[in-house]
Design a protein around this motif. Sequence first.
Motif, PDB file in Angstrom:
ATOM      1  N   ARG A  75     -61.215-106.983  -4.445  1.00  0.00           N
ATOM      2  CA  ARG A  75     -60.716-108.356  -4.369  1.00  0.00           C
ATOM      3  C   ARG A  75     -61.809-109.359  -3.989  1.00  0.00           C
ATOM      4  N   PRO A  76     -62.624-109.097  -2.967  1.00  0.00           N
ATOM      5  CA  PRO A  76     -63.718-110.039  -2.690  1.00  0.00           C
ATOM      6  C   PRO A  76     -64.727-110.135  -3.830  1.00  0.00           C
ATOM      7  N   LEU A  77     -64.967-109.012  -4.510  1.00  0.00           N
ATOM      8  CA  LEU A  77     -65.938-109.025  -5.604  1.00  0.00           C
ATOM      9  C   LEU A  77     -65.421-109.828  -6.789  1.00  0.00           C
ATOM     10  N   ILE A  78     -64.153-109.656  -7.128  1.00  0.00           N
ATOM     11  CA  ILE A  78     -63.553-110.432  -8.218  1.00  0.00           C
ATOM     12  C   ILE A  78     -63.538-111.917  -7.871  1.00  0.00           C
ATOM     13  N   ALA A  79     -63.142-112.245  -6.643  1.00  0.00           N
ATOM     14  CA  ALA A  79     -63.110-113.645  -6.217  1.00  0.00           C
ATOM     15  C   ALA A  79     -64.509-114.255  -6.253  1.00  0.00           C
ATOM     16  N   GLY A  80     -65.504-113.493  -5.797  1.00  0.00           N
ATOM     17  CA  GLY A  80     -66.872-113.993  -5.786  1.00  0.00           C
ATOM     18  C   GLY A  80     -67.403-114.266  -7.186  1.00  0.00           C
ATOM     19  N   MET A  81     -67.199-113.327  -8.106  1.00  0.00           N
ATOM     20  CA  MET A  81     -67.702-113.513  -9.466  1.00  0.00           C
ATOM     21  C   MET A  81     -66.966-114.638 -10.199  1.00  0.00           C
ATOM     22  N   LEU A  82     -65.679-114.805  -9.917  1.00  0.00           N
ATOM     23  CA  LEU A  82     -64.925-115.904 -10.536  1.00  0.00           C
ATOM     24  C   LEU A  82     -65.454-117.249 -10.048  1.00  0.00           C
ATOM     25  N   LEU A  83     -65.664-117.377  -8.738  1.00  0.00           N
ATOM     26  CA  LEU A  83     -66.168-118.638  -8.185  1.00  0.00           C
ATOM     27  C   LEU A  83     -67.604-118.895  -8.641  1.00  0.00           C
ATOM     28  N   PHE A  84     -68.407-117.835  -8.757  1.00  0.00           N
ATOM     29  CA  PHE A  84     -69.782-117.988  -9.244  1.00  0.00           C
ATOM     30  C   PHE A  84     -69.769-118.517 -10.682  1.00  0.00           C
ATOM     31  N   THR A  85     -68.903-117.970 -11.504  1.00  0.00           N
ATOM     32  CA  THR A  85     -68.810-118.414 -12.902  1.00  0.00           C
ATOM     33  C   THR A  85     -68.417-119.885 -12.981  1.00  0.00           C
ATOM     34  N   LEU A  86     -67.413-120.281 -12.207  1.00  0.00           N
ATOM     35  CA  LEU A  86     -66.922-121.659 -12.248  1.00  0.00           C
ATOM     36  C   LEU A  86     -67.960-122.638 -11.703  1.00  0.00           C
ATOM     37  N   SER A  87     -68.644-122.269 -10.628  1.00  0.00           N
ATOM     38  CA  SER A  87     -69.662-123.163 -10.069  1.00  0.00           C
ATOM     39  C   SER A  87     -70.857-123.300 -11.002  1.00  0.00           C
ATOM     40  N   SER A  88     -71.236-122.209 -11.680  1.00  0.00           N
ATOM     41  CA  SER A  88     -72.339-122.272 -12.648  1.00  0.00           C
ATOM     42  C   SER A  88     -72.002-123.212 -13.789  1.00  0.00           C
ATOM     43  N   LEU A  89     -70.760-123.132 -14.262  1.00  0.00           N
ATOM     44  CA  LEU A  89     -70.318-124.017 -15.341  1.00  0.00           C
ATOM     45  C   LEU A  89     -70.288-125.461 -14.872  1.00  0.00           C
ATOM     46  N   ALA A  90     -69.823-125.700 -13.647  1.00  0.00           N
ATOM     47  CA  ALA A  90     -69.735-127.062 -13.127  1.00  0.00           C
ATOM     48  C   ALA A  90     -71.108-127.701 -12.986  1.00  0.00           C
ATOM     49  N   ILE A  91     -72.125-126.903 -12.661  1.00  0.00           N
ATOM     50  CA  ILE A  91     -73.478-127.435 -12.498  1.00  0.00           C
ATOM     51  C   ILE A  91     -73.987-128.045 -13.799  1.00  0.00           C
ATOM     52  N   VAL A  92     -73.603-127.466 -14.923  1.00  0.00           N
ATOM     53  CA  VAL A  92     -74.032-127.988 -16.229  1.00  0.00           C
ATOM     54  C   VAL A  92     -73.652-129.461 -16.379  1.00  0.00           C
ATOM     55  N   PHE A  93     -72.501-129.836 -15.808  1.00  0.00           N
ATOM     56  CA  PHE A  93     -71.978-131.189 -15.977  1.00  0.00           C
ATOM     57  C   PHE A  93     -72.122-132.044 -14.715  1.00  0.00           C
ATOM     58  N   ALA A  94     -72.897-131.557 -13.719  1.00  0.00           N
ATOM     59  CA  ALA A  94     -73.062-132.301 -12.465  1.00  0.00           C
ATOM     60  C   ALA A  94     -73.683-133.674 -12.738  1.00  0.00           C
ATOM     61  N   PRO A  95     -73.042-134.763 -12.283  1.00  0.00           N
ATOM     62  CA  PRO A  95     -73.550-136.109 -12.584  1.00  0.00           C
ATOM     63  C   PRO A  95     -74.630-136.600 -11.632  1.00  0.00           C
ATOM     64  N   ASN A  96     -74.791-135.944 -10.464  1.00  0.00           N
ATOM     65  CA  ASN A  96     -75.786-136.409  -9.502  1.00  0.00           C
ATOM     66  C   ASN A  96     -76.298-135.231  -8.676  1.00  0.00           C
ATOM     67  N   ILE A  97     -77.373-135.475  -7.950  1.00  0.00           N
ATOM     68  CA  ILE A  97     -78.033-134.408  -7.207  1.00  0.00           C
ATOM     69  C   ILE A  97     -77.190-133.916  -6.050  1.00  0.00           C
ATOM     70  N   TRP A  98     -76.402-134.791  -5.427  1.00  0.00           N
ATOM     71  CA  TRP A  98     -75.622-134.389  -4.257  1.00  0.00           C
ATOM     72  C   TRP A  98     -74.549-133.377  -4.622  1.00  0.00           C
ATOM     73  N   LEU A  99     -73.868-133.618  -5.725  1.00  0.00           N
ATOM     74  CA  LEU A  99     -72.869-132.652  -6.177  1.00  0.00           C
ATOM     75  C   LEU A  99     -73.538-131.346  -6.587  1.00  0.00           C
ATOM     76  N   MET A 100     -74.704-131.441  -7.191  1.00  0.00           N
ATOM     77  CA  MET A 100     -75.400-130.226  -7.598  1.00  0.00           C
ATOM     78  C   MET A 100     -75.800-129.402  -6.379  1.00  0.00           C
ATOM     79  N   ILE A 101     -76.251-130.044  -5.306  1.00  0.00           N
ATOM     80  CA  ILE A 101     -76.623-129.310  -4.096  1.00  0.00           C
ATOM     81  C   ILE A 101     -75.417-128.559  -3.543  1.00  0.00           C
ATOM     82  N   VAL A 102     -74.258-129.223  -3.521  1.00  0.00           N
ATOM     83  CA  VAL A 102     -73.026-128.578  -3.047  1.00  0.00           C
ATOM     84  C   VAL A 102     -72.663-127.396  -3.945  1.00  0.00           C
ATOM     85  N   LEU A 103     -72.763-127.605  -5.253  1.00  0.00           N
ATOM     86  CA  LEU A 103     -72.414-126.538  -6.200  1.00  0.00           C
ATOM     87  C   LEU A 103     -73.395-125.373  -6.109  1.00  0.00           C
ATOM     88  N   ARG A 104     -74.649-125.670  -5.856  1.00  0.00           N
ATOM     89  CA  ARG A 104     -75.628-124.591  -5.708  1.00  0.00           C
ATOM     90  C   ARG A 104     -75.350-123.776  -4.447  1.00  0.00           C
TER      91      ARG A 104
END
Length: 390
Positions: A75-104
């Motif tokens: 369960r932790p591994l599935i949750a971790g990989m799902l959140l990693f996938t979503l955050s990686s995708l969100a970084i592609v569309f990050a509009p500013n550096i502050w959001l990117m730092i949070v996503l990273r």
Amino acid sequence: MNEKKIGRLQIILLGLLNGIAPLAMDFYLPGLPALQHDLETSASLAQITMTATLFGIALGQALIGPWSDHIGRRRPLIAGMLLFTLSSLAIVFAPNIWLMIVLRFIQGLSGSAGIVLSLAILTDVFSGPALTKNVTINQTINGVFPVLAPVLGGIVVGLADWQMTFWVLTITSFGLLLGVVFFLPETRKPLVAQQIVRSTAFLKLLQNRHFTRMLIAQAAIMATLFTYIAGSTFVLEKNFQLSTTAFGIIYALNGAGMAVMTYISGRIARHIGAYTTLGWFIKIAIGGALLLVGTLAFSPNLWLFVGTLMLTISALGGTFGMSMALALAGQREHSGAASALLGVSRYLVAGIMAPVVGLFGETSYAPMAILMLVTLLVAYLFYRMSRYGE
């Protein structure tokens, strides 16, 4: 759970899970100047995106390891990989550096699940020489990825742009998520998990002299690697005036040397044991570092520098799996917490070494060479203390 339920496919999958966060850490580095331009930010803020990932990786392991001792690994591994996938995708569309730092930071936090749980699963299933063998395989990927990631990232950025590196991470992590869902069984027995008192797991481990000494030894070894990563870019491109391509080739050769030595160390350990193998590879690395420091007495010579550096870095490959396996040996009851402490120490050290190397100046490779020698001597000291009770 018996060893037969973890086969070659699962061992490879665990190695890739262990490597995804280190890959994300600096896969995008060749695109930092373009990222800085596109997000209209400063160089220092662009570099903080790497620091945020390192601290996310460190914190995530401290949280996820003990949690998995309580509820199991899947369960932790599935949750971790799902959140990693979503955050990686969100970084592609990050509009500013502050959001990117949070996503990273979120990317590092979630990606740490692959690091801590891949080792915990191996400790659940294997013991003795089998544990050493499979941890060595696992650490091959973890140790090589930080070295090769900038090279691979440079190819991707050269063919496309910095955003493409995060598309690659999104697709890769989604594939790993599917691999966990369909091919990786639960290895933590519920009865054992219910008996764990999570609040005391870290304390019990830190009171164990053998574990603590090996923890410090492997952290010092990782400090050597990240001193190289932090310092060699400047040395090779500025002091020796190498092109980006030539720099990438040297990085790749060192990464290949590490991989070969990791494989060789696993084979040797079957015959002479993990402790003896670890000692010999640390000594070889120290010898390489001494030669590297010795070259400072001569006029700067690229081939002397590269040769002694390659000897040192390649030898490190023979230490990763051995130090990790020896630290985890006998820690099956608290394997998640043990893996977490080992990971936290490694990535906190990684986050510290880059500014430390920079503090001592940029006019020569002396700071890098001396720091590498010092960290290796610390590793050898605590190795001896662990082996001989000194």
